[in-house]
Design a protein around this motif. Sequence first.
Motif, PDB file in Angstrom:
ATOM      1  N   LEU A 230      80.036  -3.558   0.346  1.00  0.00           N
ATOM      2  CA  LEU A 230      80.678  -3.494   1.661  1.00  0.00           C
ATOM      3  C   LEU A 230      80.725  -2.058   2.175  1.00  0.00           C
ATOM      4  O   LEU A 230      80.397  -1.800   3.346  1.00  0.00           O
ATOM      5  CB  LEU A 230      82.086  -4.078   1.572  1.00  0.00           C
ATOM      6  CG  LEU A 230      82.988  -3.843   2.787  1.00  0.00           C
ATOM      7  CD1 LEU A 230      82.430  -4.538   4.019  1.00  0.00           C
ATOM      8  CD2 LEU A 230      84.419  -4.320   2.502  1.00  0.00           C
TER       9      LEU A 230
ATOM     10  N   TRP B 237      84.977  -9.360   6.334  1.00  0.00           N
ATOM     11  CA  TRP B 237      84.398  -9.309   4.986  1.00  0.00           C
ATOM     12  C   TRP B 237      85.354  -8.579   4.021  1.00  0.00           C
ATOM     13  O   TRP B 237      85.588  -9.030   2.906  1.00  0.00           O
ATOM     14  CB  TRP B 237      83.047  -8.602   5.052  1.00  0.00           C
ATOM     15  CG  TRP B 237      82.286  -8.611   3.755  1.00  0.00           C
ATOM     16  CD1 TRP B 237      82.624  -9.269   2.612  1.00  0.00           C
ATOM     17  CD2 TRP B 237      81.068  -7.930   3.476  1.00  0.00           C
ATOM     18  NE1 TRP B 237      81.693  -9.050   1.626  1.00  0.00           N
ATOM     19  CE2 TRP B 237      80.723  -8.229   2.136  1.00  0.00           C
ATOM     20  CE3 TRP B 237      80.237  -7.103   4.210  1.00  0.00           C
ATOM     21  CZ2 TRP B 237      79.577  -7.717   1.529  1.00  0.00           C
ATOM     22  CZ3 TRP B 237      79.087  -6.600   3.620  1.00  0.00           C
ATOM     23  CH2 TRP B 237      78.766  -6.908   2.291  1.00  0.00           C
TER      24      TRP B 237
ATOM     25  N   THR C 130      80.916 -14.540   6.314  1.00  0.00           N
ATOM     26  CA  THR C 130      81.994 -14.526   7.317  1.00  0.00           C
ATOM     27  C   THR C 130      81.302 -14.744   8.670  1.00  0.00           C
ATOM     28  O   THR C 130      80.072 -14.778   8.740  1.00  0.00           O
ATOM     29  CB  THR C 130      82.750 -13.183   7.313  1.00  0.00           C
ATOM     30  OG1 THR C 130      81.885 -12.153   7.819  1.00  0.00           O
ATOM     31  CG2 THR C 130      83.224 -12.814   5.906  1.00  0.00           C
TER      32      THR C 130
END
Length: 609
Positions: free
Chosen positions: A285, A301, A394
């Motif tokens: 991420l 996320w 997502t």
Amino acid sequence: MPRKKPFSNKQKKKQLQVKRERKRGDTGSGPNSRNASAERGTERDRDRQSDTSDSETTDVRRINQQPFHREGRYDPNRYRLHFEKESKEEVEKRKKMAREKILLPVVESTLEVDINDIYPPDKGLDFPKRPPWHYGMQREELLRKEEKAFREYLEDLHSRNPPETLSHFEHNLETWRQLWRVLEMSDVILLIVDIRHPVLQFPPALYHFITSELQKQVIVVLNKVDLCSPPLVLAWRHYLSSLFPHLHCVCFTSHPGQPYSTLLQKKRMRRKVGWHGAGGPIHILRACQEITGGRVDLSSWEQKIQRDADDGGPDGEQAEEGAESVLMEHHSDIAMEMASPSQELYKEGVLTLGCVGFTNVGKSSVLNSLVGRKVVSVSRTPGHTKYFQTYYLTPTVKLCDCPGLVFPSRVDKQLQILAGIYPVAQLQEPYSSVGYLCERTPFQALLKLKHPSLEDRPQGEEGPEKWTAWDVCEAWAERRGYKTAKAARNDVYRAANSLLRLAIDGRLCLCLRPPGYSAQRADWESHADLPEVVALQGRREEEEGAGDRDEEEGESSSEPEEERDRDADDDEDEDDDEDGGFSGPGRKDKPKTNLTVNMFSVLGEDECD
């Protein structure tokens, strides 16, 4: 009245089969249909002609036959692994060498591998690329153009490199088409490699194509970091970052802190953790946030990662109620072939992550870990994933799983097999790979084998034991009780396959090292980032004795039951390509280290040091 034409029982049986299939509405188009109609034969011939894997320049062996179901949308065998056939002379030569060559430990520097030795820049070890196309093309025209480009690529590759110098690589055009589509539709590419041998699975040509021609970013995911020592993980990360300055390197493991008890234990002592317990999603991420620079909202996320971490109970059990559903998209052939060539990134505010890499490096496991639960079937068998699908992690993040591809290289074929690139069950000669493994690991200290010649040696006579690869397999067969069905001799072939699967699973761990690692080992062992890697691996000093506790409290199992589980080369969903990572037997008299539990110990020895 004319005589009736003879009608055999075989013809009558076939007639009844056709009648039953017609009644069920089955036209007999499936590859396993027993109605061998002329129409299906013509279609098969047409498909065979369009399959450039059977080109004039190569002699190809198709492996990993998959079962077919009539109700399925796709033919799974369309994406079978296609590798070059080995000559009988070459196979027999290696068998003879396995019987005669004395195994000698290699020097430590032999384990240090430079990426330029695997992919020499002057040998033209590129990969096939999709030719230019436009929306005005017909489907047939596009397919012919791709087939022609692939055929020319193979001819050029073999003109520069004699076939015997090349490793196994994919000859199935259909699988390369999957890669082309994934690269086109993805905004960021997750190139997943196995930390034990990352230079084998990091083709520089692919990196330069993505960054230069497609103008996209690459994140290399060093997967299965629980199988390597923390200093070695840091060394590999630094090595790749120094060679490719714009590369984002992250570490990942789907099974942090998962110990094995002993080598001969039947089942892995799994803690009840779901896919949400993986280590490394937050690092992916952060890399994506740095790449997108705020152009995509990734807050959902980040919240999902935090929520998945909080949902784990005290024993790691995740609450299934209320778990987010994942929307899966199946892509038809036409949708893939006419995928949009637009260079627009983050279309409609959605980040698309494409998971690409070699076979058996853990792509599907990484995808499951990012989602937080199982959405993709995984297996230790190379080539288990057949065609790509996309999954919405997502509303603003989409994941794309690509089948594993083996790129042309100059790596030893024995090392390829130990890396899980070539299916063990398909090997004609596994003994040379066992010898390759034994020369690079202290096999005798780990496996506690008894040399076969000791049985014929007179009592009291002593002498050095000279091992060959065949001797190792025979001794392992004797210890495990592997016997042939007819003559009850030691089944050396099964023993060799068993040892290779232990290596692929990470229970006999062979870890390569970057150039200069031996000279700089002290620096890496005292590196400031070492605690970060140890925390990611999920290892703690108090887990040092976990092996003893598991052995005392665990189930008892017979050796044949254990090996029935380990030797099966199947595609069960429970088996995953991350099945590795173990602690040692946890002997109580073993000294503790200040880094982590010894994950490489099988019977008390360290294979990587």
